[in-house]
Motif scaffolding. Structure first.
Motif, PDB file in Angstrom:
ATOM      1  N   ALA A  70       0.825  -1.204   0.000  1.00  0.00           N
ATOM      2  CA  ALA A  70       0.000   0.000   0.000  1.00  0.00           C
ATOM      3  C   ALA A  70       0.862   1.258   0.000  1.00  0.00           C
ATOM      4  O   ALA A  70       0.561   2.232  -0.688  1.00  0.00           O
ATOM      5  N   ALA A  71       1.949   1.231   0.764  1.00  0.00           N
ATOM      6  CA  ALA A  71       2.833   2.398   0.812  1.00  0.00           C
ATOM      7  C   ALA A  71       3.522   2.628  -0.522  1.00  0.00           C
ATOM      8  O   ALA A  71       3.616   3.754  -1.012  1.00  0.00           O
ATOM      9  N   ASN A  72       4.006   1.554  -1.143  1.00  0.00           N
ATOM     10  CA  ASN A  72       4.700   1.693  -2.425  1.00  0.00           C
ATOM     11  C   ASN A  72       3.756   2.120  -3.542  1.00  0.00           C
ATOM     12  O   ASN A  72       4.166   2.798  -4.487  1.00  0.00           O
ATOM     13  N   ALA A  73       2.495   1.718  -3.442  1.00  0.00           N
ATOM     14  CA  ALA A  73       1.521   2.083  -4.467  1.00  0.00           C
ATOM     15  C   ALA A  73       0.966   3.489  -4.279  1.00  0.00           C
ATOM     16  O   ALA A  73       0.219   3.975  -5.124  1.00  0.00           O
ATOM     17  N   GLY A  74       1.303   4.153  -3.165  1.00  0.00           N
ATOM     18  CA  GLY A  74       0.806   5.497  -2.912  1.00  0.00           C
ATOM     19  C   GLY A  74      -0.650   5.549  -2.533  1.00  0.00           C
ATOM     20  O   GLY A  74      -1.324   6.566  -2.754  1.00  0.00           O
ATOM     21  N   LEU A  75      -1.163   4.469  -1.929  1.00  0.00           N
ATOM     22  CA  LEU A  75      -2.581   4.416  -1.559  1.00  0.00           C
ATOM     23  C   LEU A  75      -2.866   5.051  -0.206  1.00  0.00           C
ATOM     24  O   LEU A  75      -4.018   5.312   0.120  1.00  0.00           O
ATOM     25  N   VAL A  76      -1.835   5.295   0.588  1.00  0.00           N
ATOM     26  CA  VAL A  76      -2.024   5.855   1.933  1.00  0.00           C
ATOM     27  C   VAL A  76      -2.243   7.353   1.821  1.00  0.00           C
ATOM     28  O   VAL A  76      -1.427   8.077   1.240  1.00  0.00           O
ATOM     29  N   THR A  77      -3.351   7.845   2.366  1.00  0.00           N
ATOM     30  CA  THR A  77      -3.642   9.286   2.335  1.00  0.00           C
ATOM     31  C   THR A  77      -4.017   9.790   3.725  1.00  0.00           C
ATOM     32  O   THR A  77      -3.220  10.445   4.387  1.00  0.00           O
ATOM     33  N   LEU A  78      -5.231   9.459   4.173  1.00  0.00           N
ATOM     34  CA  LEU A  78      -5.718   9.970   5.456  1.00  0.00           C
ATOM     35  C   LEU A  78      -5.617   8.961   6.588  1.00  0.00           C
ATOM     36  O   LEU A  78      -5.732   9.340   7.756  1.00  0.00           O
ATOM     37  N   TYR A  79      -5.423   7.706   6.257  1.00  0.00           N
ATOM     38  CA  TYR A  79      -5.374   6.673   7.292  1.00  0.00           C
ATOM     39  C   TYR A  79      -4.487   5.533   6.800  1.00  0.00           C
ATOM     40  O   TYR A  79      -4.298   5.346   5.592  1.00  0.00           O
ATOM     41  N   PRO A  80      -3.910   4.769   7.726  1.00  0.00           N
ATOM     42  CA  PRO A  80      -3.029   3.658   7.315  1.00  0.00           C
ATOM     43  C   PRO A  80      -3.829   2.542   6.661  1.00  0.00           C
ATOM     44  O   PRO A  80      -4.981   2.292   7.011  1.00  0.00           O
ATOM     45  N   ILE A  81      -3.217   1.883   5.702  1.00  0.00           N
ATOM     46  CA  ILE A  81      -3.810   0.735   5.033  1.00  0.00           C
ATOM     47  C   ILE A  81      -3.039  -0.507   5.464  1.00  0.00           C
ATOM     48  O   ILE A  81      -1.835  -0.613   5.229  1.00  0.00           O
ATOM     49  N   GLY A  82      -3.757  -1.415   6.093  1.00  0.00           N
ATOM     50  CA  GLY A  82      -3.079  -2.547   6.708  1.00  0.00           C
ATOM     51  C   GLY A  82      -2.403  -2.087   7.994  1.00  0.00           C
ATOM     52  O   GLY A  82      -2.581  -0.955   8.469  1.00  0.00           O
ATOM     53  N   PHE A  83      -1.629  -2.944   8.559  1.00  0.00           N
ATOM     54  CA  PHE A  83      -0.918  -2.571   9.787  1.00  0.00           C
ATOM     55  C   PHE A  83       0.353  -3.403   9.870  1.00  0.00           C
ATOM     56  O   PHE A  83       0.311  -4.628   9.816  1.00  0.00           O
ATOM     57  N   SER A  84       1.480  -2.691  10.013  1.00  0.00           N
ATOM     58  CA  SER A  84       2.764  -3.370  10.104  1.00  0.00           C
ATOM     59  C   SER A  84       3.733  -2.517  10.916  1.00  0.00           C
ATOM     60  O   SER A  84       3.918  -1.328  10.631  1.00  0.00           O
ATOM     61  N   LEU A  85       4.317  -3.121  11.927  1.00  0.00           N
ATOM     62  CA  LEU A  85       5.336  -2.448  12.736  1.00  0.00           C
ATOM     63  C   LEU A  85       6.746  -2.911  12.372  1.00  0.00           C
ATOM     64  O   LEU A  85       7.684  -2.657  13.125  1.00  0.00           O
ATOM     65  N   THR A  86       6.862  -3.567  11.225  1.00  0.00           N
ATOM     66  CA  THR A  86       8.169  -4.073  10.806  1.00  0.00           C
ATOM     67  C   THR A  86       9.220  -2.973  10.690  1.00  0.00           C
ATOM     68  O   THR A  86      10.365  -3.178  11.114  1.00  0.00           O
TER      69      THR A  86
END
Length: 295
Positions: free
Chosen positions: A44-60
């Motif tokens: 989601a981050a690489n695709a630029g889908l994150v805008t107003l809220y996180p997509i998925g959840f990862s603390l990696t």
């Protein structure tokens, strides 16, 4: 207090609220967006889908940074640098600004020293002479290289000097009549009346020491002496070359990307200053002198 309730006054208040709201949003949104990207999934981050809220959840990304013991070492070095650097620079700026704020009859060579300061602020001696000076003092790979490397910010000296000049002359005259010397006047009159500007300058200096990474990069030969920003700047994902990857490495690469990792770096670097700022904010809005001079 008389409050204007006309239509024009209400429109002006609404306009102010909208404008200030947009300014607040422009400051808060980048922080929120950075945090959302840092905890979102890699795809989601690489695709630029994150805008107003996180997509998925990862603390990696945070695990990748915090699980490294070098991170805590760099964090501790940055704390030392910020505390020592801010204390030293603030002391030097006050001691330099005080005589420069005195009238020329009290300090005859004031203008000469002022021109020297302005010249040094506008024209630097260069990176190589500065590095050789630090090296000749045997400060390379030490915390003092980071502290003393920018120990006297000239712009802050000018700020405090102008603030001292604007203090009422009656304060100085009353202290002299009471038998106070220059040191007593500085520490018992000028500094207590200058808490707002000193707090602002202290914040400027601390932000500089916390966020600056280039000095640590050239003044530290080993990674163990890097401050936090230099360590984060150097921190990259080590992708092994070849096909001999362990299952843990495959899992790490599938969950972690440079975009989420960089967002985590930026967010971690901002948190300490965001914590410190509210404690200094009260000095920005407080009065400069409360009852110092009676009419």
């Amino acid at each position: 207090m008389v409050r204007n309730t006309t239509l024009g006054s209400r429109a002006f208040d609404i306009g102010n609220i909208i404008l200030l709201g947009l300014l607040v949003l422009s400051c808060v949104y980048p922080l929120w967006y950075t945090f959302c990207v840092s905890i979102s999934e890699k795809s989601a981050a690489n695709a630029g889908l994150v805008t107003l809220y996180p997509i998925g959840f990862s603390l990696t990304p945070y695990k990748e940074i915090i699980n490294d013991s070098m991170f805590f070492n760099a964090f501790w070095i940055s704390i030392q640098r910020t505390v020592l650097g801010t204390s030293f620079a603030l002391l030097m700026t006050v001691l330099m600004a005080y005589p420069l704020a005195r009238p020329q009859k009290d300090f005859k060579t004031r203008n000469m020293f002022m021109w020297i300061l302005v010249f040094c602020m506008l024209f630097s001696g260069g990176l190589i002479p500065w590095y050789l000076t630090i090296q000749n003092y045997h400060l390379i790979d030490s915390i003092w290289a980071l502290v003393l490397g920018g120990g006297v910010p000239v712009f802050d000296v000018i700020l405090i000097m102008n603030f001292f000049r604007n203090l009422p002359k009656e304060l100085n005259e009353a202290a002299v009549v009471d038998g106070a010397g220059p040191w007593s006047i500085l520490f018992r009159v000028y500094i207590p009346c200058s808490i707002p500007v000193l707090a602002a300058v202290a914040l400027f200096i601390s932000v500089y020491h916390w966020n600056e990474f280039f000095n640590g990069l050239i003044l530290s030969n080993t990674q163990s002496s890097y401050p936090l920003q230099t360590y984060i700047q150097q921190l990259v994902v080590n992708i092994p070359v070849g096909t001999n990857l362990t299952p843990e490495q495959y899992k790490k690469l599938s969950e972690l990307s440079n975009r989420t990792l960089n967002s985590a770096k930026v967010f971690i670097a901002m948190v300490p200053m965001l914590i410190v700022y509210p404690f200094l904010q009260k000095y920005f809005v407080s009065g400069i002198m409360l009852g110092a001079v009676k009419e």
